[in-house]
Design a protein around this motif. Structure first.
Motif, PDB file in Angstrom:
ATOM      1  N   THR A  95       1.903 -15.354  35.914  1.00  0.00           N
ATOM      2  CA  THR A  95       3.287 -15.963  36.394  1.00  0.00           C
ATOM      3  C   THR A  95       3.219 -14.419  37.074  1.00  0.00           C
ATOM      4  O   THR A  95       3.505 -12.998  37.574  1.00  0.00           O
ATOM      5  N   TYR A 133       6.561  -2.969  40.391  1.00  0.00           N
ATOM      6  CA  TYR A 133       6.968  -3.922  41.095  1.00  0.00           C
ATOM      7  C   TYR A 133       7.983  -3.070  42.280  1.00  0.00           C
ATOM      8  O   TYR A 133       9.348  -3.462  42.249  1.00  0.00           O
ATOM      9  N   ASN A 338     -10.745 -12.554  27.293  1.00  0.00           N
ATOM     10  CA  ASN A 338      -9.907 -11.561  28.868  1.00  0.00           C
ATOM     11  C   ASN A 338      -8.286 -12.151  28.117  1.00  0.00           C
ATOM     12  O   ASN A 338      -7.678 -10.217  27.629  1.00  0.00           O
TER      13      ASN A 338
ATOM     14  N   ASP B  95      -6.787  -6.475  35.655  1.00  0.00           N
ATOM     15  CA  ASP B  95      -8.264  -7.068  34.892  1.00  0.00           C
ATOM     16  C   ASP B  95      -7.141  -8.450  33.996  1.00  0.00           C
ATOM     17  O   ASP B  95      -8.515  -9.141  32.615  1.00  0.00           O
ATOM     18  N   SER B  96      -6.364  -8.992  34.285  1.00  0.00           N
ATOM     19  CA  SER B  96      -5.667  -9.800  33.143  1.00  0.00           C
ATOM     20  C   SER B  96      -5.950 -11.055  34.237  1.00  0.00           C
ATOM     21  O   SER B  96      -7.106 -11.226  34.784  1.00  0.00           O
ATOM     22  N   VAL B  97      -5.852 -12.741  32.840  1.00  0.00           N
ATOM     23  CA  VAL B  97      -6.464 -14.080  33.170  1.00  0.00           C
ATOM     24  C   VAL B  97      -6.750 -14.007  34.988  1.00  0.00           C
ATOM     25  O   VAL B  97      -7.569 -14.808  34.964  1.00  0.00           O
ATOM     26  N   VAL B 133      -4.607  -2.288  34.465  1.00  0.00           N
ATOM     27  CA  VAL B 133      -2.780  -2.605  34.288  1.00  0.00           C
ATOM     28  C   VAL B 133      -3.366  -4.732  34.206  1.00  0.00           C
ATOM     29  O   VAL B 133      -3.845  -4.585  34.364  1.00  0.00           O
ATOM     30  N   PRO B 134      -1.844  -4.675  33.260  1.00  0.00           N
ATOM     31  CA  PRO B 134      -1.866  -6.066  33.290  1.00  0.00           C
ATOM     32  C   PRO B 134      -1.242  -6.353  33.790  1.00  0.00           C
ATOM     33  O   PRO B 134      -1.212  -6.380  35.210  1.00  0.00           O
ATOM     34  N   CYS B 135      -1.511  -7.959  33.769  1.00  0.00           N
ATOM     35  CA  CYS B 135      -1.545  -8.636  35.474  1.00  0.00           C
ATOM     36  C   CYS B 135       0.146  -8.089  36.096  1.00  0.00           C
ATOM     37  O   CYS B 135       0.922  -7.937  35.312  1.00  0.00           O
ATOM     38  N   LEU B 136      -0.597  -8.052  37.157  1.00  0.00           N
ATOM     39  CA  LEU B 136       0.213  -7.379  38.768  1.00  0.00           C
ATOM     40  C   LEU B 136       1.200  -8.599  38.577  1.00  0.00           C
ATOM     41  O   LEU B 136       1.422  -8.368  40.102  1.00  0.00           O
ATOM     42  N   GLY B 137       1.220 -10.203  38.844  1.00  0.00           N
ATOM     43  CA  GLY B 137       2.041 -10.205  39.091  1.00  0.00           C
ATOM     44  C   GLY B 137       2.040 -10.536  40.538  1.00  0.00           C
ATOM     45  O   GLY B 137       2.896 -11.089  41.058  1.00  0.00           O
ATOM     46  N   CYS B 139      -0.970 -13.589  40.788  1.00  0.00           N
ATOM     47  CA  CYS B 139      -1.959 -14.417  40.539  1.00  0.00           C
ATOM     48  C   CYS B 139      -2.313 -15.519  41.482  1.00  0.00           C
ATOM     49  O   CYS B 139      -3.847 -15.506  41.953  1.00  0.00           O
TER      50      CYS B 139
END
Lengths: 429, 175
Positions: A95, A133, A338, B95-97, B133-137, B139
């Protein structure tokens, strides 16, 4: 489609230049919506207008925004201090829409916050921004400072008797902070474990005061509704939902990105017209329609309209509207693994099914990856879809994880079996 | 409870610097109580020192009158508070999806090869620490990573090579 050319959220966003400053934003018609608070419109009519517009929350749950606001106790006997909190803790896997809005047009968010705060009569707001951010923070801090200099934030804004200011809070990275009561605990300086509901934050939220938590994109819808009216807003969109939504694509598509489109556009239009279809040599196998906590859909669903109801009827959720595409060359078991690693890492550790279930599930996926998956493991995975499902846990994190897990186990049965049979991932070599 | 000494190790609170105190005091004007400023203080101290030592923990606990155990609970809850020393530049590696689909594992391997570090490790020259780190937004530009405060997008093997050399250059200019 009527009104399909309207882009109220992104009309000022131009990647070839920086975000508009105060002057630029005002020249483009900005702050006209918020200025209604000084032209005789009272807070209850403003709230009524948002309610009647049909705006639904864009953070994931899709709850009607005006209805949420209406639960805040008002009147002489209510708490004087009320809070508005903007959930800018964008961390749902796949997202990337709120980042675009905050970095592309920060004044739109500030204008929307003034409108929301006035409607619920909150004198103070916090922007809860994810710590990673940095660019969004710079853009917002600059815009807040411009708004203060201009008298649009502070005492008696726009010459009205309404006073309102914004505090910028940057978090330190935990997905669970996207859950609104966990977010409130984090703001209070505590570990971000979710709270029991009721009481709901609308009644007893931040420091026990009535609090509304709204997503960035939800708030960005408000200036357009105020400036152009309900009729205009409802002329955009179809299929029972109104307005536009940021839809996004990531994965092996030719032109990944996000676009503001009317609700009701079909999945096919987004993937084929805006995304340009899949990259050469790849075909679409399945996709998550709205981030990592949604159920897989497949190419047979491509002609479905992107509305909350239509995607819900397929057993998935529109959620964040940012689609993650799985291609035919990528292992579905690896992809789900994942996601499980993510959820396992981000579990707050408060309730047992989530704290113990997710790491167990994660370790089974690691076994599958190494070629050690068994039928017994597969049965344990199936069990966990139930153990961590809705109603079994304290918040929505683990149920969110069961969405791709449960739908993936059904959809990719053959792929799981192949991992067991070959004692290896068939997608490698 | 003695909030100034970690008894088992004999460690004592350090003095917070003037700059740290000034920033913490500013945060105190924005929130209704001291407890809410705990995380802010951890971030401020980390910004000045790179990480949060036991001595810093004790200092914050004393300054804000927050029980050390409670502050430790907050410090260890959040991904971005470092309770161990880190390199000059922290690489937050997504390293998120979406990044995984777009091949981030290969990029991780590239970092292993070129900087000689994997998750949780710091280069010998103290220049880089690698953390997932989880999803850095970001993508649509996967794979991505954040180095310090700067996003690096559409990563390839070459982006990692240039990172390592620019790191050395930074060293020379004394940044």
């Amino acid at each position: 489609m009527i009104g399909s050319n309207e882009r109220p959220l992104t009309k000022n966003i131009d990647p070839s230049r920086g975000a508009l400053d105060m002057d630029g934003y005002e020249r483009a018609g900005g702050y006209l919506g918020a200025k209604k608070i000084s032209s005789g419109m009272d807070s209850s009519s403003m709230l009524g207008m948002v309610k009647d517009s049909g705006l639904k929350g864009r953070g994931g749950a899709g709850f009607p925004t005006g209805l949420k606001w209406s639960f805040v106790p008002q009147g002489p006997d209510s708490e004087v201090q009320k809070y508005l909190v903007v959930n800018a803790d964008e961390m749902e896997p796949g997202t990337f829409k709120d980042r675009m809005l905050m970095e592309g047009d920060p004044h739109l968010l500030i204008e929307g916050m003034i409108i929301a705060a006035f409607a619920i009569q909150a004198s103070k707001a916090f922007i809860f921004l994810r710590g990673e951010y940095f660019e969004s923070e710079r853009c917002l801090v600059k815009a807040i400072s411009e708004a203060r200099d201009k008298g649009y934030l502070g005492d008696n804004i726009f010459g009205s008797d309404f006073s309102f200011d914004i505090v910028m809070h940057t978090s330190a990275g935990r997905y669970i902070c996207g859950e609104e009561t966990a977010l409130l605990n984090a703001l209070e300086g505590k570990r971000a474990n979710p709270r029991a509901k009721p009481p709901f934050p609308q009644v007893s939220g931040l420091w026990g005061k009535p609090t509304i938590v709204n997503n960035v994109e939800t708030i960005c819808n408000l200036p357009g509704i105020m400036a152009n009216g309900i009729e205009w807003y409802q002329s955009i969109g179809s299929g029972g939902d109104f307005g536009t939504k940021i839809f996004g694509l990531s994965g092996r598509v030719k032109n990944p990105g996000c676009w503001e489109l009317p609700l009701g556009v079909t999945i096919r239009e987004v993937i084929e017209e805006y995304g340009g279809g899949m990259q050469e040599g790849y075909s679409l196998k399945a996709f998550l329609p709205g981030g990592g906590s949604t159920d897989f859909l497949t190419p047979e669903h491509l002609d479905t309209e992107l509305t909350y109801d239509a995607i819900g009827k397929l057993g998935s959720r529109l959620a964040t509207g940012t689609m993650i595409l799985l291609d035919d060359k990528t292992c579905p078991v690896g992809m789900i693994g994942n996601l499980m690693k993510f959820f396992s890492h981000e579990s707050c550790g408060f309730c047992t099914p989530c704290r113990d279930g997710l790491p167990w599930v994660d370790s089974i996926f690691e076994d599958f990856e190494r070629g050690g998956g068994t039928h017994k493991d597969l049965a344990i995975l199936h069990d966990h879809v139930e153990y961590m499902g809705p109603g079994k846990t304290f918040c929505a994190l683990a149920p969110g994880a069961t969405a791709p897990l449960g739908s993936g186990l059904k959809l990719f049965k053959d792929e799981f079996e192949a991992h067991i049979k070959n004692r290896a991932c068939p997608y490698k070599h | 409870m003695n909030r100034e000494v970690i008894v088992s190790s004999g460690k004592i609170a350090r003095e917070l610097s003037e700059a740290e105190v000034k920033e913490i005091e500013h945060e105190l004007t924005l929130y209704p109580d001291k407890k809410a400023v705990g995380l802010e203080a951890l971030k401020i101290v980390q910004r000045h020192n790179g990480w949060v030592s036991d001595e810093s923990m004790l200092a914050i606990s004393k300054y804000l009158d927050i029980a050390l155990s409670e502050l430790e609970g907050v410090a260890t809850f959040f991904n971005l508070i470092y309770r161990r020393p880190v390199g000059k530049n922290v690489i937050l590696f997504c390293d998120s999806v979406s990044c995984w689909i777009m091949g981030c594992e290969k990029i991780r391997k590239e970092i292993n090869d070129h900087l000689g570090i994997d998750y949780g490790e710091t280069t010998e020259d103290g220049e880089y620490t690698l953390i997932p780190v989880p999803c850095l937004g970001d993508c649509d530009k996967a794979p991505v990573m954040l180095v310090g405060e700067k996003m690096h997008r559409n990563l390839t093997a070459d982006s990692i090579k240039s990172l390592s050399s620019s790191g050395k250059a930074q060293n020379k200019s004394g940044e």
